[in-house]
Motif scaffolding. Sequence first.
Motif, PDB file in Angstrom:
ATOM      1  N   CYS A 112       0.740  -1.206  -0.140  1.00 44.25           N
ATOM      2  CA  CYS A 112       0.228  -0.021  -0.018  1.00 44.25           C
ATOM      3  C   CYS A 112       1.018   1.182   0.012  1.00 44.25           C
ATOM      4  CB  CYS A 112      -0.851   0.201   1.253  1.00 44.25           C
ATOM      5  SG  CYS A 112      -2.152  -1.427   1.067  1.00 44.25           S
ATOM      6  N   VAL A 115       2.544   3.566  -2.997  1.00 46.79           N
ATOM      7  CA  VAL A 115       1.690   4.495  -3.720  1.00 46.79           C
ATOM      8  C   VAL A 115       2.501   6.102  -3.395  1.00 46.79           C
ATOM      9  CG1 VAL A 115      -0.359   5.770  -4.063  1.00 46.79           C
ATOM     10  CG2 VAL A 115      -0.310   3.276  -3.685  1.00 46.79           C
ATOM     11  N   TYR A 190       6.389   7.324 -11.292  1.00 49.42           N
ATOM     12  CA  TYR A 190       6.426   5.906 -10.888  1.00 49.42           C
ATOM     13  C   TYR A 190       7.373   4.909 -11.538  1.00 49.42           C
ATOM     14  CZ  TYR A 190       2.485   6.865  -7.907  1.00 49.42           C
ATOM     15  OH  TYR A 190       1.745   7.214  -6.817  1.00 49.42           O
ATOM     16  N   LEU A 193       8.799   1.608  -9.754  1.00 51.46           N
ATOM     17  CA  LEU A 193       7.888   1.105  -8.724  1.00 51.46           C
ATOM     18  C   LEU A 193       8.016  -0.265  -8.534  1.00 51.46           C
ATOM     19  CD1 LEU A 193       4.998   1.456  -7.569  1.00 51.46           C
ATOM     20  CD2 LEU A 193       3.732   0.730  -9.643  1.00 51.46           C
TER      21      LEU A 193
END
Length: 328
Positions: A112, A115, A190, A193
Amino acid sequence: GGNSHVTLINGGIAGIVGVTCVFPIDLAKTRLQNQRHGQQVYKNMLDCLVKTVRSEGYFGMYRGAAVNLTLVTPEKAIKLAANDFFRQHLSKDGKRLTVMKEMLAGCGAGMCQVVVTTPMEMLKIQLQDAGRLATQQQKPVVMCPPKLVTSSAVLIRSFNSGPVVSAPRAVSATQIAKDLLHTQGIQGLYKGLGATLIRDVPFSVVYFPLFANLNKLGKPSPNESSPFYWAFLSGCAAGSTAAVAVNPCDVVKTRLQSLQKGAGEESYNGVLDCVSKIMRKEGPSAFLKGAGCRALVIAPLFGIAQVMYFVGIGEYIVDNSPLSLLLA
C-alpha cells in the motif's frame, strides 16, 4: 477505530523527527549507490558528507528533504494503517497472529505504501544526486564544452550565499515533478515502482514480525508493555536487519530512478537489466553499496517511531487540544 488518528500523529511526528536526524546519511547513501567503478567521487559516508558540506554548504546535505518531510506523514500513515488493518482481518478468529500472518500483514502494508513512496523517492533522488554529478564534472577528465556542463548542472541547487560555479539556476522538486508529468505522464513519477515494491514488501515482511518478537522478549509479563528503551532497541535492531537484507533492491531502485547520468554511466531498462549490468560491470559487492548508511538511517528511524508510540505523543496532543473535538 478510535486510535487511528493518534497512530497517525505519532507516525507523523516520528517521521519528521526521524527524517531531520538522518537525512544527510540518506543523501550519502544515494550518492554512494550511484557511483560507478573508476569514477568514485566519495570514498565512504563520512567523506561524502564532508565533501558535500564543503562544496554545497550545510543545507546541501538536506537537498530533497522538503519532499520527504511533506510526504513522510502520509507514507507512514498508510503503512501503519494498512498493517493494523491487515492484522485485524487476519486475526478474526480470535487466535494470536502466527508469524506467517504477521508477514502477510507486513507484506500488505508494504504494497500500500509504495503509492506514496515511489514518487517521493524519485524526486528526492534527483535532488540528492545533483551535487555528485557536478563534482564529477569538475574533475579534469575531458574538456567539456561549457554548454554540456550547464545542462546537467541545472538540477543543482545552491543554498549558499557565495557564488557556486555549477549552479546556473535552481530547480525545485515541484519543477522536476512538473517536467516528469509533462514529458512522461504519471508513469514518469512511478519509475522504479517495481524496484520499490521488491524493496519495501520484503522489508515489511522482515521488519514487523522481527520487531514484534524482539519486543516480546523485553516484556516483564505478557500483559505489560516492554520498557521504552527496549522498544527503541528492538526497532533499531529489526530496522537495520531488514534494511541490510533488502539493500540490493535499494541499489537497483536508486539506479533506476536517477534521471541524470554522469559521463559514461549506463542507463537501464527495468529491474532485470539493471541487476545483470551491475553484476557484470561492478560485481556482487556493488549491491551492498550504501548498506551501512541505510542501516544507520533506518535503525534510528524505526527506533524513534517505536518510542513515539510508546511515549504516546499522539494521545497527549489529541487529549489536550481543540483537535480532539474535531477528531472525536
